[in-house]
Design an enzyme around this catalytic site. Structure first.
Site, PDB file in Angstrom:
ATOM      1  N   CYS A   1     -64.876  -5.056  38.564  1.00  0.00           N
ATOM      2  CA  CYS A   1     -64.070  -4.133  37.748  1.00  0.00           C
ATOM      3  C   CYS A   1     -64.762  -2.773  37.619  1.00  0.00           C
ATOM      4  O   CYS A   1     -65.958  -2.703  37.348  1.00  0.00           O
ATOM      5  CB  CYS A   1     -63.848  -4.745  36.369  1.00  0.00           C
ATOM      6  SG  CYS A   1     -62.812  -3.725  35.313  1.00  0.00           S
TER       7      CYS A   1
ATOM      8  N   CYS B   1     -67.568  -1.842  30.506  1.00  0.00           N
ATOM      9  CA  CYS B   1     -67.666  -2.569  29.226  1.00  0.00           C
ATOM     10  C   CYS B   1     -69.001  -3.333  29.185  1.00  0.00           C
ATOM     11  O   CYS B   1     -69.254  -4.193  30.048  1.00  0.00           O
ATOM     12  CB  CYS B   1     -66.497  -3.528  29.063  1.00  0.00           C
ATOM     13  SG  CYS B   1     -64.900  -2.747  29.400  1.00  0.00           S
TER      14      CYS B   1
ATOM     15  N   CYS C   1     -69.384  -7.272  29.557  1.00  0.00           N
ATOM     16  CA  CYS C   1     -68.537  -8.025  30.494  1.00  0.00           C
ATOM     17  C   CYS C   1     -69.216  -8.375  31.816  1.00  0.00           C
ATOM     18  O   CYS C   1     -69.737  -7.501  32.520  1.00  0.00           O
ATOM     19  CB  CYS C   1     -67.257  -7.249  30.770  1.00  0.00           C
ATOM     20  SG  CYS C   1     -66.077  -8.201  31.735  1.00  0.00           S
TER      21      CYS C   1
ATOM     22  N   CYS D   1     -52.505 -17.800  29.690  1.00  0.00           N
ATOM     23  CA  CYS D   1     -52.940 -16.392  29.689  1.00  0.00           C
ATOM     24  C   CYS D   1     -53.640 -16.058  30.995  1.00  0.00           C
ATOM     25  O   CYS D   1     -54.621 -16.710  31.359  1.00  0.00           O
ATOM     26  CB  CYS D   1     -53.922 -16.135  28.553  1.00  0.00           C
ATOM     27  SG  CYS D   1     -53.290 -16.566  26.950  1.00  0.00           S
TER      28      CYS D   1
ATOM     29  N   CYS E   1     -48.829 -14.877  28.860  1.00  0.00           N
ATOM     30  CA  CYS E   1     -49.650 -13.773  28.365  1.00  0.00           C
ATOM     31  C   CYS E   1     -50.446 -13.223  29.544  1.00  0.00           C
ATOM     32  O   CYS E   1     -50.845 -13.984  30.431  1.00  0.00           O
ATOM     33  CB  CYS E   1     -50.599 -14.303  27.287  1.00  0.00           C
ATOM     34  SG  CYS E   1     -51.730 -13.047  26.665  1.00  0.00           S
TER      35      CYS E   1
ATOM     36  N   CYS F   1     -51.138  -8.687  21.637  1.00  0.00           N
ATOM     37  CA  CYS F   1     -52.332  -9.482  21.337  1.00  0.00           C
ATOM     38  C   CYS F   1     -53.498  -8.502  21.377  1.00  0.00           C
ATOM     39  O   CYS F   1     -53.800  -7.944  22.437  1.00  0.00           O
ATOM     40  CB  CYS F   1     -52.497 -10.580  22.390  1.00  0.00           C
ATOM     41  SG  CYS F   1     -54.051 -11.493  22.243  1.00  0.00           S
TER      42      CYS F   1
ATOM     43  N   ARG G   1     -56.928 -15.708  16.538  1.00  0.00           N
ATOM     44  CA  ARG G   1     -57.431 -16.603  17.587  1.00  0.00           C
ATOM     45  C   ARG G   1     -58.960 -16.629  17.602  1.00  0.00           C
ATOM     46  O   ARG G   1     -59.625 -15.608  17.726  1.00  0.00           O
ATOM     47  CB  ARG G   1     -56.943 -16.107  18.952  1.00  0.00           C
ATOM     48  CG  ARG G   1     -57.158 -17.111  20.071  1.00  0.00           C
ATOM     49  CD  ARG G   1     -56.826 -16.507  21.418  1.00  0.00           C
ATOM     50  NE  ARG G   1     -55.532 -15.858  21.467  1.00  0.00           N
ATOM     51  CZ  ARG G   1     -54.380 -16.474  21.698  1.00  0.00           C
ATOM     52  NH1 ARG G   1     -54.362 -17.755  21.924  1.00  0.00           N
ATOM     53  NH2 ARG G   1     -53.248 -15.796  21.734  1.00  0.00           N
TER      54      ARG G   1
HETATM   55  N1  SAM Z   1     -59.721  -6.262  32.129  1.00  0.00           N
HETATM   56  C1  SAM Z   1     -58.908  -6.459  31.012  1.00  0.00           C
HETATM   57  C2  SAM Z   1     -59.258  -5.518  29.891  1.00  0.00           C
HETATM   58  O1  SAM Z   1     -60.414  -5.505  29.470  1.00  0.00           O
HETATM   59  O2  SAM Z   1     -58.387  -4.808  29.419  1.00  0.00           O
HETATM   60  C3  SAM Z   1     -58.822  -7.867  30.507  1.00  0.00           C
HETATM   61  C4  SAM Z   1     -59.929  -8.848  30.551  1.00  0.00           C
HETATM   62  S1  SAM Z   1     -61.197  -8.696  29.341  1.00  0.00           S
HETATM   63  C5  SAM Z   1     -62.273  -9.913  29.921  1.00  0.00           C
HETATM   64  C6  SAM Z   1     -60.523  -9.266  27.816  1.00  0.00           C
HETATM   65  C7  SAM Z   1     -61.428  -9.278  26.592  1.00  0.00           C
HETATM   66  O3  SAM Z   1     -62.370 -10.334  26.669  1.00  0.00           O
HETATM   67  C8  SAM Z   1     -62.284  -8.057  26.324  1.00  0.00           C
HETATM   68  O4  SAM Z   1     -61.565  -7.021  25.744  1.00  0.00           O
HETATM   69  C9  SAM Z   1     -63.327  -8.625  25.377  1.00  0.00           C
HETATM   70  O5  SAM Z   1     -62.889  -8.495  24.039  1.00  0.00           O
HETATM   71  C10 SAM Z   1     -63.406 -10.095  25.765  1.00  0.00           C
HETATM   72  N2  SAM Z   1     -64.694 -10.409  26.406  1.00  0.00           N
HETATM   73  C11 SAM Z   1     -65.075 -10.078  27.651  1.00  0.00           C
HETATM   74  N3  SAM Z   1     -66.333 -10.490  27.901  1.00  0.00           N
HETATM   75  C12 SAM Z   1     -66.782 -11.097  26.767  1.00  0.00           C
HETATM   76  C13 SAM Z   1     -68.009 -11.707  26.389  1.00  0.00           C
HETATM   77  N4  SAM Z   1     -69.051 -11.770  27.206  1.00  0.00           N
HETATM   78  N5  SAM Z   1     -68.103 -12.241  25.152  1.00  0.00           N
HETATM   79  C14 SAM Z   1     -67.057 -12.179  24.305  1.00  0.00           C
HETATM   80  N6  SAM Z   1     -65.878 -11.604  24.612  1.00  0.00           N
HETATM   81  C15 SAM Z   1     -65.730 -11.057  25.814  1.00  0.00           C
HETATM   82 FE1  SF4 Z   2     -63.138  -4.764  33.299  1.00  0.00          FE
HETATM   83 FE2  SF4 Z   2     -64.413  -6.594  31.852  1.00  0.00          FE
HETATM   84 FE3  SF4 Z   2     -63.905  -4.206  30.813  1.00  0.00          FE
HETATM   85 FE4  SF4 Z   2     -61.875  -5.920  31.259  1.00  0.00          FE
HETATM   86  S1  SF4 Z   2     -63.552  -6.201  29.822  1.00  0.00           S
HETATM   87  S2  SF4 Z   2     -61.930  -3.735  31.725  1.00  0.00           S
HETATM   88  S3  SF4 Z   2     -62.623  -6.940  33.113  1.00  0.00           S
HETATM   89  S4  SF4 Z   2     -65.227  -4.630  32.570  1.00  0.00           S
END
Ligand code: SAM
Ligand code: SF4
Ligand code: DTB
Length: 383
Positions: free
Chosen positions: A106, A110, A113, A150, A181, A241, A319
């Site tokens: 990606c 973030c 992630c 989802c 979802c 959500c 959730r």
């Molecule tokens: N890429 C998309 C986005 O971010 O808009 C969707 C997938 S992203 C993995 C969805 C959510 O998962 C993130 O906004 C975050 O809140 C949560 N998330 C991701 N990695 C995480 C982690 N290591 N621990 C807890 N929550 C996590």
């Molecule tokens: Fe990409 Fe992870 Fe951020 Fe979602 S949370 S936009 S998958 S880096």
């Protein structure tokens, strides 16, 4: 003179019904409100229940939210549970299954992630799954008792060339009788409209943290861009959500600001995922937690966050999302008492581990919880 709270200005109305100022006897009455004999047997309730005036507020101030967080724990939980029972079946928890339909690589940064190209998590980037494979996974989720499926993609936003396949996934999953979802990153209005027309019930897009902490976590996408996507989703008629992550080294004030941002959106999200950071090695936030630079979120503070979310957004499904695998049964039980009523099932979230069906079945049996069969109040109210 007793006034109908619905007729009062919002501040006074809120005070009349504000559980934080209610006497214990009024609270006890409140607990009974809406209880039917069938509810006592753990059966589904007719919904939506009449709202207690003043509960559905979108004008919360940070001071008020801070004061909720500061309350004695027992009072906070009692009030959250009272509000929960006014709008939700108390012993039902919704089960959702997650599938990563496009993993890794990606372009966003973030800091929590595993799927960010900036992370050194060792995750291999994959292409979008094909529709048949997604539908097979959905059929398995349904057979395992999930009510919602989802689908998540590690994208900044979906590309035009992917839209046909995404819509086919949505309509195929929907045809199985599952709620749908997706979480695909940012959406333009036309993309949201197409997904809604294909039958997408929910779109997940998180604010993640407070506006002032946000820049410490993500630099490639702004808070405002997230709000814009949420507005596009809302305008398309899909349910929203939207939640975030705690345990990223943020302060209590950031948790106040995060819940304030959610509760003052133009409409409360129908679903509010509260994730506890799963520390993934190679990610900025995971590494800082694993190095002891910040602590994992304290269990009681996590439960407080859930309780405040429930009080601020009474009709939302709250959730209990990522982080459950490392939570004790007792902490999870406290989260349910605080108003959480939805979980992800299965032994995997998107890329990290989850509690697993066996552990969840054992916990549900111990607590007398049932998979949700009743309708979601905010969804019913919106229709
Ligand atoms: N890429 C998309 C986005 O971010 O808009 C969707 C997938 S992203 C993995 C969805 C959510 O998962 C993130 O906004 C975050 O809140 C949560 N998330 C991701 N990695 C995480 C982690 N290591 N621990 C807890 N929550 C996590
Ligand atoms: Fe990409 Fe992870 Fe951020 Fe979602 S949370 S936009 S998958 S880096
Ligand atoms: C959300 O807020 N939590 C879910 C869902 N939305 C898509 C995702 C949790 C992901 C946890 C980290 C992982 O497994 O990669």
């Amino acid at each position: 003179m007793t006034m109908d709270p619905e007729l009062l200005p919002i501040e006074e109305s809120a005070q009349m019904n504000d559980v934080t100022t209610m006497s214990p006897s009024r609270l006890r009455e409140g607990l009974g409100e809406g209880l039917s004999s069938s509810m006592a047997d753990g059966q589904a309730l007719p919904r939506p229940l009449p709202l207690a005036g003043g509960e559905m507020r979108r004008d919360w101030s940070r001071d008020e939210i801070r004061a909720l967080f500061d309350r004695p724990f027992m009072d906070l939980l009692f009030d959250a549970q009272a509000i929960h029972r006014r709008h939700h079946a108390p012993n039902e928890v919704q089960l959702s299954t997650l599938l990563s339909i496009k993993t890794g690589g990606c372009p966003e940064d973030c800091g929590y992630c595993s799927q960010s190209a900036f992370a050194k998590s060792g995750l291999k980037a994959e292409k979008l799954m094909n529709v048949t494979a997604v539908l097979a996974a959905a059929a398995e989720a349904k057979a395992n008792g999930s009510g919602r499926f989802c689908m998540g993609a590690a994208w900044r936003e979906p590309k035009a060339r992917d839209m046909d396949a995404l819509c086919a996934m949505v309509s195929g999953v929907k045809a199985m009788g599952l709620e749908t979802c997706m979480t695909l990153g940012m959406l333009e209005p036309e993309q949201a409209d197409r997904l809604a027309a294909a039958g997408l019930d929910y779109y997940n897009h998180n604010l993640d943290t407070s506006p002032e902490h946000y820049g410490e976590i993500i630099t490639t996408r702004t808070y405002q861009e997230r709000l814009d996507t949420l507005a596009n989703v809302r305008a398309s008629g899909m349910a929203v959500c939207c939640g975030g992550i705690v345990g990223m080294g943020e302060t209590r004030e950031d948790r106040v600001g995060f819940l304030h941002a959610l509760a003052t959106l133009p409409a409360h999200p129908e679903s509010v995922p509260i994730n506890a950071l799963v520390p993934v090695r190679g990610t900025a936030r995971g590494d800082s937690m694993l190095a002891g630079e910040h602590e994992r979120i304290d269990d009681i503070e996590f439960v407080r966050t859930v309780a405040v979310a429930r009080i601020l957004m009474p009709m939302a499904m709250v959730r209990l999302s990522a982080g459950r695998e490392s939570m004790s049964e007792s902490t999870q039980a406290l989260c349910f008492l605080a108003g959480a009523n939805s979980i992800f099932t299965g032994d995997k979230l998107l890329t990290t581990g989850n509690a697993g069906a066996g552990a969840d079945a054992a916990l549900f049996a111990k607590l007398g919880l049932q998979p949700m069969t009743s309708e979601e109040p905010a969804r019913v109210a919106a229709e």
